[in-house]
Design a protein around this motif. Structure first.
Motif, short mmCIF file in Angstrom:
data_model
loop_
_atom_site.label_atom_id
_atom_site.label_comp_id
_atom_site.label_asym_id
_atom_site.label_seq_id
_atom_site.Cartn_x
_atom_site.Cartn_y
_atom_site.Cartn_z
N SER A 93 -19.15 -81.43 35.52
CA SER A 93 -20.57 -81.64 35.27
C SER A 93 -21.37 -80.37 35.55
N LEU A 94 -21.07 -79.72 36.68
CA LEU A 94 -21.77 -78.48 37.02
C LEU A 94 -21.45 -77.39 36.01
N ALA A 95 -20.18 -77.27 35.65
CA ALA A 95 -19.78 -76.23 34.70
C ALA A 95 -20.52 -76.38 33.38
N GLY A 96 -20.64 -77.61 32.92
CA GLY A 96 -21.35 -77.85 31.67
C GLY A 96 -22.82 -77.50 31.74
N SER A 97 -23.42 -77.70 32.91
CA SER A 97 -24.86 -77.47 33.04
C SER A 97 -25.22 -76.00 33.21
N ILE A 98 -24.28 -75.18 33.69
CA ILE A 98 -24.60 -73.77 33.95
C ILE A 98 -23.80 -72.81 33.07
N GLY A 99 -22.91 -73.35 32.24
CA GLY A 99 -22.11 -72.49 31.37
C GLY A 99 -20.97 -71.80 32.08
N ALA A 100 -20.38 -72.47 33.06
CA ALA A 100 -19.27 -71.90 33.82
C ALA A 100 -17.95 -72.52 33.36
N ARG A 101 -16.87 -71.99 33.88
CA ARG A 101 -15.53 -72.52 33.62
C ARG A 101 -15.05 -73.24 34.86
N ALA A 102 -14.60 -74.46 34.72
CA ALA A 102 -14.15 -75.26 35.86
C ALA A 102 -12.63 -75.35 35.88
N LEU A 103 -12.06 -75.13 37.06
CA LEU A 103 -10.62 -75.27 37.26
C LEU A 103 -10.38 -76.05 38.55
#
Length: 261
Positions: free
Chosen positions: A58-68
């Motif tokens: 959810s955070l990655a989608g909101s800030i344009g990051a990559r989640a692993l």
């Protein structure tokens, strides 16, 4: 007279983090999440890791990051996380926590082991695994989110203060060992920071967690710490912020806190 259009700052100037990749551990909430958001806003290519995948995505989608997915206490998880990275310029070692308020005489050794495993050994795992990439970047940063608990002890905090003292000396030792190499070692040591989970995880009781901040005017929040982290890693690379201690104005020392009412 000079043309104002030629003397005004250009809006096309690159952001401070442009072209750099930043890894943030423990990024599913609190200081980690705020740091990831701030670094993304500064132009970094941000990779976030934590155990709670739903929050991470959810955070990655909101800030344009990559989640692993990442569990710093699991060597296989750390290896998989690191193996999925192409490059790293900044490592923010944020994963950690406190899990009890027991006196030494009543110490729960399982809680001590958990605290040390997350705060110290997890940090060592990530740092050791990513040092080759940070060296290869030519301008790497290892940043440790420690605590004022790593600088002074207090009653009921022995498991946490012992672990954060470990993080503090880890940063000091690594800085000595990397002297002359193109990697900065930075430590940010916050005092009282009001987040949704830290005190709740420590006390296990919402009322007790709320009491920690009761009457404290403007305790630090996660975004305040993220602001300091972003400032430190965007200084010219010959400038090393060895140790930054930050507290709310209401907290003069670990044991000295102004409370209203």
């Amino acid at each position: 007279m000079p043309d104002p259009a030629q003397t005004a700052p250009s809006d096309s100037r690159p952001l401070p983090g442009a072209g750099r990749t930043a890894v943030v551990t423990g990024a599913s909430s609190g200081i980690g999440a705020a740091t990831a958001a701030r670094l993304a806003a500064e132009g970094f290519d941000v990779v976030i890791g934590a155990r709670r995948g739903d929050r991470l995505e959810s955070l990655a989608g909101s800030i344009g990051a990559r989640a692993l997915p990442l569990d710093v206490t699991d060597p296989d998880s750390v290896a998989a996380f690191v193996g999925a990275l192409d490059r790293v310029d900044v490592l923010v070692n944020n994963a950690g926590g406190a899990f009890d308020t027991a006196a030494v005489a009543d110490a729960d050794l399982d809680s001590w082991a958990r605290t040390y495993e997350v705060n110290v050994l997890g940090t060592v795992r990530m740092t050791r695994a990513l040092l080759p990439a940070l060296r290869a970047s030519g301008a790497g940063d290892v940043l440790f989110v420690s605590s004022t608990a790593g600088l002074i002890s207090y009653e009921g905090g022995a498991s946490y203060t012992a672990a954060k003292h470990g993080v503090h000396t880890l940063a000091e030792t690594l800085r000595l060992e990397l002297c002359g190499e193109p990697v900065r070692v930075i430590e940010i040591a916050p005092g009282m920071v009001k987040t949704a989970e830290f005190s709740l995880n420590r006390t296990g009781d919402q009322a007790a967690a709320d009491a920690v901040y009761q009457g404290v005017r403007e305790p630090l929040v996660a975004e305040d710490v993220a602001d300091c982290i972003a400032w430190a890693v965007t200084r010219p690379h010959h400038v090393n912020v060895d140790l930054m201690v930050i507290r709310p104005r209401a907290q003069a020392a670990q044991h000295k806190v102004a409370r209203e009412g």
